[in-house]
Design an enzyme around this catalytic site. Structure first.
Site, PDB file in Angstrom:
ATOM      1  N   SER A 153      31.919  51.502  20.422  1.00  0.00           N
ATOM      2  CA  SER A 153      31.636  52.543  19.513  1.00  0.00           C
ATOM      3  C   SER A 153      30.297  52.446  18.978  1.00  0.00           C
ATOM      4  CB  SER A 153      32.550  52.087  18.329  1.00  0.00           C
ATOM      5  OG  SER A 153      32.696  50.685  18.111  1.00  0.00           O
ATOM      6  N   HIS A 188      34.709  57.922  23.839  1.00  0.00           N
ATOM      7  CA  HIS A 188      35.137  57.195  22.606  1.00  0.00           C
ATOM      8  C   HIS A 188      36.336  57.644  22.100  1.00  0.00           C
ATOM      9  CE1 HIS A 188      33.951  55.375  18.222  1.00  0.00           C
ATOM     10  NE2 HIS A 188      34.678  54.736  19.123  1.00  0.00           N
ATOM     11  N   GLU A 202      34.755  61.157  21.254  1.00  0.00           N
ATOM     12  CA  GLU A 202      33.347  61.491  21.477  1.00  0.00           C
ATOM     13  C   GLU A 202      32.548  61.124  22.720  1.00  0.00           C
ATOM     14  OE1 GLU A 202      31.235  60.499  17.130  1.00  0.00           O
ATOM     15  OE2 GLU A 202      32.175  58.511  18.252  1.00  0.00           O
ATOM     16  N   ASN A 210      31.420  56.947  13.623  1.00  0.00           N
ATOM     17  CA  ASN A 210      31.014  55.670  12.950  1.00  0.00           C
ATOM     18  C   ASN A 210      29.762  55.395  12.041  1.00  0.00           C
ATOM     19  OD1 ASN A 210      33.497  54.709  13.854  1.00  0.00           O
ATOM     20  ND2 ASN A 210      32.637  53.582  15.414  1.00  0.00           N
TER      21      ASN A 210
HETATM   22  N1  3HC Z   1      50.619  55.026  18.234  1.00  0.00           N
HETATM   23  C1  3HC Z   1      51.465  55.958  18.397  1.00  0.00           C
HETATM   24  N2  3HC Z   1      51.816  56.985  17.245  1.00  0.00           N
HETATM   25  C2  3HC Z   1      51.664  56.399  16.082  1.00  0.00           C
HETATM   26  C3  3HC Z   1      50.625  55.462  15.761  1.00  0.00           C
HETATM   27  C4  3HC Z   1      50.548  54.480  16.929  1.00  0.00           C
HETATM   28  N3  3HC Z   1      49.767  53.552  16.969  1.00  0.00           N
HETATM   29  N4  3HC Z   1      50.644  55.071  14.547  1.00  0.00           N
HETATM   30  C5  3HC Z   1      51.301  56.184  13.831  1.00  0.00           C
HETATM   31  N5  3HC Z   1      51.669  57.066  14.729  1.00  0.00           N
HETATM   32  C6  3HC Z   1      52.250  58.372  14.750  1.00  0.00           C
HETATM   33  C7  3HC Z   1      53.805  57.996  13.877  1.00  0.00           C
HETATM   34  O1  3HC Z   1      54.723  57.748  14.853  1.00  0.00           O
HETATM   35  C8  3HC Z   1      53.868  59.384  13.100  1.00  0.00           C
HETATM   36  O2  3HC Z   1      54.222  60.270  13.986  1.00  0.00           O
HETATM   37  P1  3HC Z   1      55.234  61.620  13.594  1.00  0.00           P
HETATM   38  O3  3HC Z   1      55.016  61.965  12.173  1.00  0.00           O
HETATM   39  O4  3HC Z   1      55.374  62.524  14.616  1.00  0.00           O
HETATM   40  O5  3HC Z   1      56.648  60.564  13.370  1.00  0.00           O
HETATM   41  C9  3HC Z   1      52.471  59.801  12.807  1.00  0.00           C
HETATM   42  O6  3HC Z   1      51.685  59.158  13.722  1.00  0.00           O
HETATM   43  C10 3HC Z   1      52.413  59.236  11.493  1.00  0.00           C
HETATM   44  O7  3HC Z   1      52.564  57.867  11.505  1.00  0.00           O
HETATM   45  P2  3HC Z   1      53.088  57.500   9.799  1.00  0.00           P
HETATM   46  O8  3HC Z   1      54.081  58.296   9.420  1.00  0.00           O
HETATM   47  O9  3HC Z   1      53.755  55.945  10.281  1.00  0.00           O
HETATM   48  O10 3HC Z   1      51.980  56.867   8.894  1.00  0.00           O
HETATM   49  P3  3HC Z   1      51.107  57.839   8.456  1.00  0.00           P
HETATM   50  O11 3HC Z   1      51.375  59.082   8.223  1.00  0.00           O
HETATM   51  O12 3HC Z   1      50.129  57.069   7.367  1.00  0.00           O
HETATM   52  O13 3HC Z   1      49.867  57.797   9.532  1.00  0.00           O
HETATM   53  C11 3HC Z   1      47.904  57.197  10.663  1.00  0.00           C
HETATM   54  C12 3HC Z   1      49.194  56.738  10.155  1.00  0.00           C
HETATM   55  C13 3HC Z   1      48.120  58.074  11.672  1.00  0.00           C
HETATM   56  C14 3HC Z   1      47.265  56.081  11.157  1.00  0.00           C
HETATM   57  C15 3HC Z   1      47.169  57.733   9.477  1.00  0.00           C
HETATM   58  O14 3HC Z   1      47.166  56.994   8.205  1.00  0.00           O
HETATM   59  C16 3HC Z   1      45.683  58.210   9.842  1.00  0.00           C
HETATM   60  O15 3HC Z   1      45.405  59.142  10.460  1.00  0.00           O
HETATM   61  N6  3HC Z   1      44.756  57.323   9.383  1.00  0.00           N
HETATM   62  C17 3HC Z   1      43.439  57.320   9.458  1.00  0.00           C
HETATM   63  C18 3HC Z   1      43.122  56.591  10.917  1.00  0.00           C
HETATM   64  C19 3HC Z   1      41.555  56.669  11.036  1.00  0.00           C
HETATM   65  O16 3HC Z   1      40.855  57.074  10.398  1.00  0.00           O
HETATM   66  N7  3HC Z   1      41.201  56.228  12.591  1.00  0.00           N
HETATM   67  C20 3HC Z   1      39.811  56.299  12.828  1.00  0.00           C
HETATM   68  C21 3HC Z   1      39.368  55.042  12.597  1.00  0.00           C
HETATM   69  S1  3HC Z   1      37.775  54.651  13.377  1.00  0.00           S
HETATM   70  C22 3HC Z   1      37.567  54.299  14.802  1.00  0.00           C
HETATM   71  O17 3HC Z   1      38.722  54.544  15.524  1.00  0.00           O
HETATM   72  C23 3HC Z   1      36.540  54.049  15.371  1.00  0.00           C
HETATM   73  C24 3HC Z   1      36.389  52.899  16.357  1.00  0.00           C
HETATM   74  O18 3HC Z   1      35.284  52.941  17.051  1.00  0.00           O
HETATM   75  C25 3HC Z   1      36.544  51.917  15.239  1.00  0.00           C
END
Ligand code: 3HC
Length: 284
Positions: free
Chosen positions: A119, A140, A152, A190
């Site tokens: 990242s 990414h 990305e 990021n």
């Molecule tokens: N694997 C597979 N599916 C998943 C999952 C996982 N780890 N986590 C959640 N899901 C699915 C669920 O099964 C659900 O599917 P459905 O609605 O079809 O049944 C859907 O995603 C929504 O999940 P939940 O209902 O459990 O919970 P939320 O609605 O709160 O969603 C979330 C969870 C998708 C994590 C949401 O909160 C979200 O989008 N959060 C933001 C995440 C984000 O910003 N990520 C970027 C981080 S930065 C990064 O990655 C960069 C790196 O370099 C650090």
């Protein structure tokens, strides 16, 4: 050239997620972890995740079986030889990644694209440690990889157009939306996200609001799916600290300088979901 066989090195949250995405979209996947037990537990995790999707009616059982059938695991790097693309997703440590790229370069076929899921680290440093800098780029994914639509595609100065086009096509074949970015720390997401997350920890440290209220504020006030402190727990506080340090190292911007509370929490092994506790407790 179309990517058909994908190697994935590293068995953390991102490696497993990318393996799931690639296998579900029809690619042959070879998962490599240093230890066979870890590789096996990745497959168990993948099977569990797919079973959940079948239960929810989002995936047909035949599709689940076919996906699992496309995945093989190994502890031997040599088995990545015939892959069209290898995605590295090991620890965010430049010397560990350089060592791996050097080995992959010796092992893999001439046409293999060597990609990193880093990242923040400079992709060019990895490219230059191989004899094929034109076939090295960043791919990414975001956490959780099966859910987040963005990828990305990072173009180091040495990458050729075919490599970037093949990496983009692979992301699209995985059902993701690729954007092409320059090889500088943080790329787009990021570079914008981490000053925000860092400043959320600063507000908590200053006692401006409770952790719950900071998260509620950003969900309700900006429409974000989760608040910044819950997101830090999801990404991992150690990974987040490493990202901020790399951003600070590259730009020397005060907003990238990790706030003391984040450092202290990492020292205390409060790493977020992966350790069971971060800003929130996941044991309950
Ligand atoms: N694997 C597979 N599916 C998943 C999952 C996982 N780890 N986590 C959640 N899901 C699915 C669920 O099964 C659900 O599917 P459905 O609605 O079809 O049944 C859907 O995603 C929504 O999940 P939940 O209902 O459990 O919970 P939320 O609605 O709160 O969603 C979330 C969870 C998708 C994590 C949401 O909160 C979200 O989008 N959060 C933001 C995440 C984000 O910003 N990520 C970027 C981080 S930065 C990064 O990655 C960069 C790196 O370099 C650090």
């Amino acid at each position: 050239m179309t990517v058909k066989r994908v190697g994935i090195v590293g068995s953390g949250i991102m490696g497993s997620g990318i393996a799931e995405v690639a296998a579900k979209s029809g690619h042959e996947v070879v998962l490599r972890s240093r230890r066979q037990e870890t590789a096996d537990s990745m497959v168990a995790g993948l099977e569990k995740s797919l079973a959940k999707q079948v239960e929810k009616g989002k995936l047909a059982d035949e599709e689940r079986q076919a996906t699992v059938g496309r995945v093989t695991v190994t502890s031997d790097l040599g088995e990545l030889r015939e892959c069209d693309l290898v995605i590295e997703s090991i620890v965010e440590d430049l010397s560990a990644k350089k060592h791996l790229f050097n080995e992959l370069d010796r092992i893999c076929a001439e046409h293999t694209i060597l990609a990193t899921n880093t990242s923040t680290l400079p992709v060019i440093e990895l490219a230059m440690d191989t004899g094929r800098p034109q076939r090295v780029c960043g791919i990414h994914f975001f956490n959780p990889a099966p859910v987040m639509s963005l990828v990305e595609i990072v173009r180091p100065l040495t990458a050729d157009d075919d490599t970037i086009a093949e990496a983009r096509a692979f992301a699209e074949a995985c059902g993701k939306t690729p954007v092409e970015v320059k090889d500088q720390a943080g790329f787009v997401v990021n570079a914008l996200l981490f000053p925000y997350l860092n400043n959320a920890v600063r507000l908590l440290e200053q006692g401006v609001a409770s952790k719950e209220d900071i998260d509620t504020a950003m969900k309700g006030g900006c429409g974000f799916p989760m608040g910044p402190l819950a997101l830090l727990d999801l990404v991992g506080l150690d990974t987040s600290l490493a990202i901020l340090e790399a951003l600070y190292e590259e730009f020397k911007e005060p907003n990238y300088s990790p706030v003391p509370l984040l450092r202290r929490m990492v020292s205390a092994e409060l790493l977020g979901r992966k350790s069971g506790r971060g800003f929130y407790d996941y044991h309950r």
